[in-house]
Design a protein around this motif. Structure first.
Motif, mmCIF file in Angstrom:
data_model
loop_
_atom_site.group_PDB
_atom_site.id
_atom_site.type_symbol
_atom_site.label_atom_id
_atom_site.label_comp_id
_atom_site.label_asym_id
_atom_site.label_seq_id
_atom_site.Cartn_x
_atom_site.Cartn_y
_atom_site.Cartn_z
ATOM 1 N N GLY A 1 -95.999 94.083 55.420
ATOM 2 C CA GLY A 1 -96.330 95.396 54.870
ATOM 3 C C GLY A 1 -96.180 95.452 53.363
ATOM 4 O O GLY A 1 -97.038 96.002 52.657
ATOM 5 N N ASP A 2 -95.108 94.876 52.845
ATOM 6 C CA ASP A 2 -94.887 94.853 51.394
ATOM 7 C C ASP A 2 -96.026 94.122 50.690
ATOM 8 O O ASP A 2 -96.579 94.602 49.687
ATOM 9 N N ALA A 3 -96.406 92.957 51.211
ATOM 10 C CA ALA A 3 -97.468 92.171 50.574
ATOM 11 C C ALA A 3 -98.813 92.897 50.621
ATOM 12 O O ALA A 3 -99.546 92.926 49.619
ATOM 13 N N VAL A 4 -99.159 93.513 51.763
ATOM 14 C CA VAL A 4 -100.455 94.173 51.911
ATOM 15 C C VAL A 4 -100.547 95.410 51.019
ATOM 16 O O VAL A 4 -101.546 95.620 50.313
ATOM 17 N N VAL A 5 -99.506 96.244 51.021
ATOM 18 C CA VAL A 5 -99.530 97.455 50.198
ATOM 19 C C VAL A 5 -99.509 97.091 48.712
ATOM 20 O O VAL A 5 -100.177 97.730 47.895
ATOM 21 N N SER A 6 -98.748 96.061 48.349
ATOM 22 C CA SER A 6 -98.713 95.620 46.948
ATOM 23 C C SER A 6 -100.087 95.146 46.494
ATOM 24 O O SER A 6 -100.519 95.450 45.375
ATOM 25 N N LEU A 7 -100.766 94.402 47.355
ATOM 26 C CA LEU A 7 -102.119 93.948 47.021
ATOM 27 C C LEU A 7 -103.053 95.141 46.816
ATOM 28 O O LEU A 7 -103.825 95.189 45.846
ATOM 29 N N THR A 8 -102.951 96.126 47.701
ATOM 30 C CA THR A 8 -103.802 97.317 47.595
ATOM 31 C C THR A 8 -103.509 98.093 46.307
ATOM 32 O O THR A 8 -104.436 98.520 45.598
ATOM 33 N N LEU A 9 -102.241 98.276 45.983
ATOM 34 C CA LEU A 9 -101.878 99.003 44.763
ATOM 35 C C LEU A 9 -102.278 98.224 43.519
ATOM 36 O O LEU A 9 -102.716 98.820 42.519
ATOM 37 N N GLY A 10 -102.157 96.909 43.572
ATOM 38 C CA GLY A 10 -102.561 96.099 42.423
ATOM 39 C C GLY A 10 -104.043 96.240 42.119
ATOM 40 O O GLY A 10 -104.448 96.366 40.959
ATOM 41 N N VAL A 11 -104.861 96.247 43.173
ATOM 42 C CA VAL A 11 -106.317 96.352 42.989
ATOM 43 C C VAL A 11 -106.712 97.755 42.548
ATOM 44 O O VAL A 11 -107.530 97.930 41.636
ATOM 45 N N THR A 12 -106.131 98.787 43.163
ATOM 46 C CA THR A 12 -106.561 100.163 42.884
ATOM 47 C C THR A 12 -105.948 100.736 41.608
ATOM 48 O O THR A 12 -106.595 101.549 40.925
ATOM 49 N N LEU A 13 -104.732 100.324 41.274
ATOM 50 C CA LEU A 13 -104.070 100.889 40.097
ATOM 51 C C LEU A 13 -104.302 100.063 38.836
ATOM 52 O O LEU A 13 -104.604 100.610 37.770
ATOM 53 N N PHE A 14 -104.152 98.747 38.961
ATOM 54 C CA PHE A 14 -104.106 97.894 37.774
ATOM 55 C C PHE A 14 -105.321 96.978 37.616
ATOM 56 O O PHE A 14 -105.280 96.016 36.848
ATOM 57 N N ASP A 15 -106.386 97.258 38.353
ATOM 58 C CA ASP A 15 -107.633 96.483 38.235
ATOM 59 C C ASP A 15 -107.440 94.991 38.499
ATOM 60 O O ASP A 15 -108.114 94.146 37.897
ATOM 61 N N GLU A 16 -106.514 94.647 39.401
ATOM 62 C CA GLU A 16 -106.328 93.242 39.761
ATOM 63 C C GLU A 16 -107.438 92.807 40.712
ATOM 64 O O GLU A 16 -108.021 93.622 41.424
ATOM 65 N N ARG A 17 -107.710 91.519 40.723
ATOM 66 C CA ARG A 17 -108.796 90.979 41.547
ATOM 67 C C ARG A 17 -108.300 89.782 42.351
ATOM 68 O O ARG A 17 -107.442 89.018 41.893
ATOM 69 N N VAL A 18 -108.844 89.638 43.548
ATOM 70 C CA VAL A 18 -108.616 88.449 44.371
ATOM 71 C C VAL A 18 -109.973 87.918 44.809
ATOM 72 O O VAL A 18 -110.965 88.645 44.830
ATOM 73 N N ARG A 19 -109.996 86.640 45.168
ATOM 74 C CA ARG A 19 -111.262 86.034 45.589
ATOM 75 C C ARG A 19 -111.636 86.495 46.992
ATOM 76 O O ARG A 19 -110.789 86.626 47.867
ATOM 77 N N THR A 20 -112.915 86.736 47.196
ATOM 78 C CA THR A 20 -113.427 87.157 48.500
ATOM 79 C C THR A 20 -114.455 86.135 48.990
ATOM 80 O O THR A 20 -114.404 84.972 48.607
ATOM 81 N N GLY A 21 -115.390 86.569 49.815
ATOM 82 C CA GLY A 21 -116.382 85.636 50.350
ATOM 83 C C GLY A 21 -115.742 84.697 51.353
ATOM 84 O O GLY A 21 -114.910 85.103 52.177
ATOM 85 N N TRP A 22 -116.109 83.422 51.273
ATOM 86 C CA TRP A 22 -115.577 82.458 52.235
ATOM 87 C C TRP A 22 -114.090 82.189 52.019
ATOM 88 O O TRP A 22 -113.417 81.662 52.910
ATOM 89 N N TRP A 23 -113.562 82.612 50.850
ATOM 90 C CA TRP A 23 -112.122 82.469 50.599
ATOM 91 C C TRP A 23 -111.293 83.327 51.559
ATOM 92 O O TRP A 23 -110.089 83.084 51.720
ATOM 93 N N LEU A 24 -111.921 84.310 52.172
ATOM 94 C CA LEU A 24 -111.186 85.154 53.113
ATOM 95 C C LEU A 24 -110.691 84.358 54.324
ATOM 96 O O LEU A 24 -109.701 84.741 54.950
ATOM 97 N N VAL A 25 -111.379 83.265 54.652
ATOM 98 C CA VAL A 25 -110.966 82.452 55.805
ATOM 99 C C VAL A 25 -109.604 81.789 55.561
ATOM 100 O O VAL A 25 -108.669 81.974 56.360
ATOM 101 N N PRO A 26 -109.432 81.006 54.458
ATOM 102 C CA PRO A 26 -108.094 80.451 54.220
ATOM 103 C C PRO A 26 -107.049 81.528 53.942
ATOM 104 O O PRO A 26 -105.859 81.328 54.265
#
Length: 293
Positions: free
Chosen positions: A232-257
């Motif tokens: 829960g901590d990791a998922v919510v932190s990821l969500t807040l990072g993207v929505t608040l601080f314009d952080e980005r993570v790789r998507t596409g086929w990277w979602l599999v690993p």
């Protein structure tokens, strides 16, 4: 800066684990309670080492959040769980079962796969109030809803998982507010830090998270609480990072690993949570028994 943030985050997880283990060691040697316990603990070297570990952990977390994205720093604090077991087991004269080592391997390996695949990047220290208001409302609402759903009368495992999820949301919100407050301190100094509403926000959210965690651990088994807390901590932190601080993570086929990494972490945490319940108690040395009496 990403590498520096990761190093500070790992150091923070290790420091917090050491602090918790030494504080528990000091408290276990006393039969007192309340204020008298605190007065006694202040004079114990183990307790002072534990407090130093907790203070260092807070400093390391602040430095990590200033130098890197929230989506990187908070997931790395998953390492606190295996660190705590590695430190506390010999300190408390315990031995981790073989399955526990598999759990540690799953946590570390899954975290490595997840972060390498996601490659969090592009962080800022501040967010406009128009983003903070919905984030605060949603986090507070989610915490209140899970607490209500965890009302007494429900199965202990369900109550523990729900309260741990509320604590995890609070932890992620605390880290987001701390990141903003630390950025203010780094850019504008201590006076601006004291004037920032985020400074008092992360203190309040942090206290609420600790209280929820204590209730989660009291409500039901660790095997139910720990996965909800960690993931829960990791998922919510990821969500807040993207929505608040314009952080980005790789998507596409990277979602599999990334998904494989998450599954490894979940499996590792589940194995560790069960291994703790089967931990082997070792004989206490005669000298230490004499000190306790």
């Amino acid at each position: 800066m990403i590498e520096l943030a990761a190093a500070f985050a790992v150091a923070g997880a290790a420091s917090n684990a050491v602090g918790t283990a030494f504080q528990r060691k000091a408290a276990s040697a006393s039969s007192r309670g309340g204020i008298r316990l605190l007065v006694e603990l202040v004079h114990r070297p183990f307790w002072m080492i534990g407090m130093a570990g907790v203070i260092c952990a807070a400093l390391f977390q602040s430095l990590a959040l200033v130098n890197g994205p929230l989506a990187l720093v908070q997931p790395l604090f998953i390492l606190e769980l295996p660190f705590a077991l590695l430190v506390a087991a010999p300190l408390m004269h315990r031995r981790l079962p073989r399955s526990g080592w598999w759990g540690i391997g799953g946590c570390v390996g899954g975290l490595a796969v997840l972060l390498i695949a996601a490659a969090p990047h592009g962080a800022t220290d501040q967010a406009p109030l128009v983003r903070w208001i919905p984030a605060l409302c949603l986090c507070a609402g989610a915490m209140a809803a899970t607490v209500l759903l965890a009302a007494r009368g429900h199965p202990p495992a369900r109550r523990a998982a729900l309260l741990a999820a509320a604590s995890a949301t609070g932890n992620a919100l605390t880290a987001a507010l701390l990141k903003s407050a630390s950025g203010t301190f780094a850019d504008h100094g201590f006076t601006a830090f004291l004037r920032s509403w985020q400074t008092y926000g992360f203190a309040l959210a942090g206290v609420a998270s600790v209280l929820l965690l204590e209730n989660a651990l009291q409500a039901g088994p660790l095997a139910a609480a720990q996965p909800a807390l960690t993931i829960g901590d990791a998922v919510v932190s990821l969500t807040l990072g993207v929505t608040l601080f314009d952080e980005r993570v790789r998507t596409g086929w990277w979602l599999v690993p990334e998904a494989c990494g998450v599954l490894l972490i979940v499996a590792g945490v589940l194995v560790l949570s069960r291994a703790v319940q089967r931990i082997i108690v070792l004989p206490v040395p005669a000298e230490e028994q004499h000190q306790r009496t």
